[in-house]
Enzyme design. Structure first.
Site, PDB file in Angstrom:
ATOM      1  N   GLU A 259       0.820  -1.213   0.000  1.00 36.14           N
ATOM      2  CA  GLU A 259       0.000   0.000   0.000  1.00 36.14           C
ATOM      3  C   GLU A 259       0.855   1.264   0.000  1.00 36.14           C
ATOM      4  OE1 GLU A 259      -4.185  -0.912   1.967  1.00 36.14           O
ATOM      5  OE2 GLU A 259      -2.536  -1.492   3.296  1.00 36.14           O
TER       6      GLU A 259
ATOM      7  N   GLU B 268      -4.109  -9.500   3.378  1.00 37.96           N
ATOM      8  CA  GLU B 268      -4.774  -9.127   4.626  1.00 37.96           C
ATOM      9  C   GLU B 268      -5.965 -10.005   4.981  1.00 37.96           C
ATOM     10  OE1 GLU B 268      -2.659  -5.205   3.609  1.00 37.96           O
ATOM     11  OE2 GLU B 268      -3.473  -6.947   2.558  1.00 37.96           O
TER      12      GLU B 268
END
Length: 257
Positions: free
Chosen positions: A120, A140
């Site tokens: 990210e 995730e």
């Protein structure tokens, strides 16, 4: 690259972010090799401090990682202890938004793992290059959470909605060749040439007019509804710039020779 000497600033006790400063750029190296540069609260705090510096004095930012790894993710030990109130604070998301919104371009030079929060952070950059050993993705959901620090909206802007949905919902890791093919990175370089390639991109950017570069980044990141008004407003300022007249006059003089 500029000939000026770097100004390393590691901070007392050793910072998770090793910084080298040049007149026209800053190189920030994630440096927690014992945990593969996992992004913890200290790293986030250091990124905020760096952003404050680059907001005040705009320069190109090169982000990279030490030890053959960009960032293996967020620090799971810290992440496990976070609760609902921490999610609402957007701890990593706000730092990465600030990175993305820096006035001058951000170049991410990726080696090895760029996973979870590391991916990210890379998505927040304007330009991403990598080595053939890159492994990038967002696992995730396998840890019972979602990629909430930018992947859910940035990744589809980079690789398209269908590809981003598949990557995020499966949580699979993308290898370097695929990352290049889908436009997640723009070039691959051997590990010993990666930072040099990032500096070469920075050199090319630095040769251009800084105000025009800042305006281009700002307009590029504006929402679709803001165009063409955002373009016209930025161009109106640049059309009155002494640097525009100087550069165009030099161009015309060279053309006449």
């Amino acid at each position: 690259m500029t000939d000026a000497a770097a100004d390393p600033a590691t901070g007392a006790g050793g910072s998770p972010l090793r910084i080298e400063r040049f007149p026209d750029r800053v190189v920030a190296t994630l440096d927690r090799p014992d945990v593969r540069n996992a992004i913890d609260q200290r790293t986030i705090d250091a990124l905020h401090l760096l952003c404050a510096e680059l907001e005040a004095i705009p320069r190109i930012l090169i982000l990279t990682g030490a030890g053959g790894v960009f960032a293996s993710g967020a620090d799971i030990a810290q992440l496990r202890e976070r609760r609902a109130a921490d999610a609402h604070r957007g701890i990593n998301a706000n730092a990465f938004i600030r990175i993305a919104e820096l006035p001058m371009p951000v170049i991410a030079a990726l080696d090895g793992y760029a996973l979870g929060g590391g991916a990210e952070l890379a998505y927040a950059a304007d330009i991403r290059i990598a080595t053939p050993s890159l492994k990038i993705g967002n696992p995730e959901t396998g840890l019972g959470i979602l990629a909430a620090a930018g992947a859910s909206w940035r990744l589809k802007e980079i690789v398209g909605e269908a590809r981003a949905a598949e990557m995020l919902l499966t949580g699979r890791t993308v290898q370097a060749d695929e990352a290049l093919a889908i436009g997640l990175v723009s070039a691959l370089h051997p590990a010993d040439e990666l930072l040099g390639a990032a500096h070469a991109i920075a050199d090319r950017i630095a040769r251009n007019d800084r105000d025009a570069t800042i305006a281009t980044k700002r307009v590029f990141r504006a929402p679709r509804a803001a165009h063409p008004e955002a373009d016209n407003e930025a161009q109106a300022v640049l059309f009155e710039s002494p640097e525009k007249f100087r550069r165009m006059s030099e161009f015309l003089e060279r053309k006449q020779k």
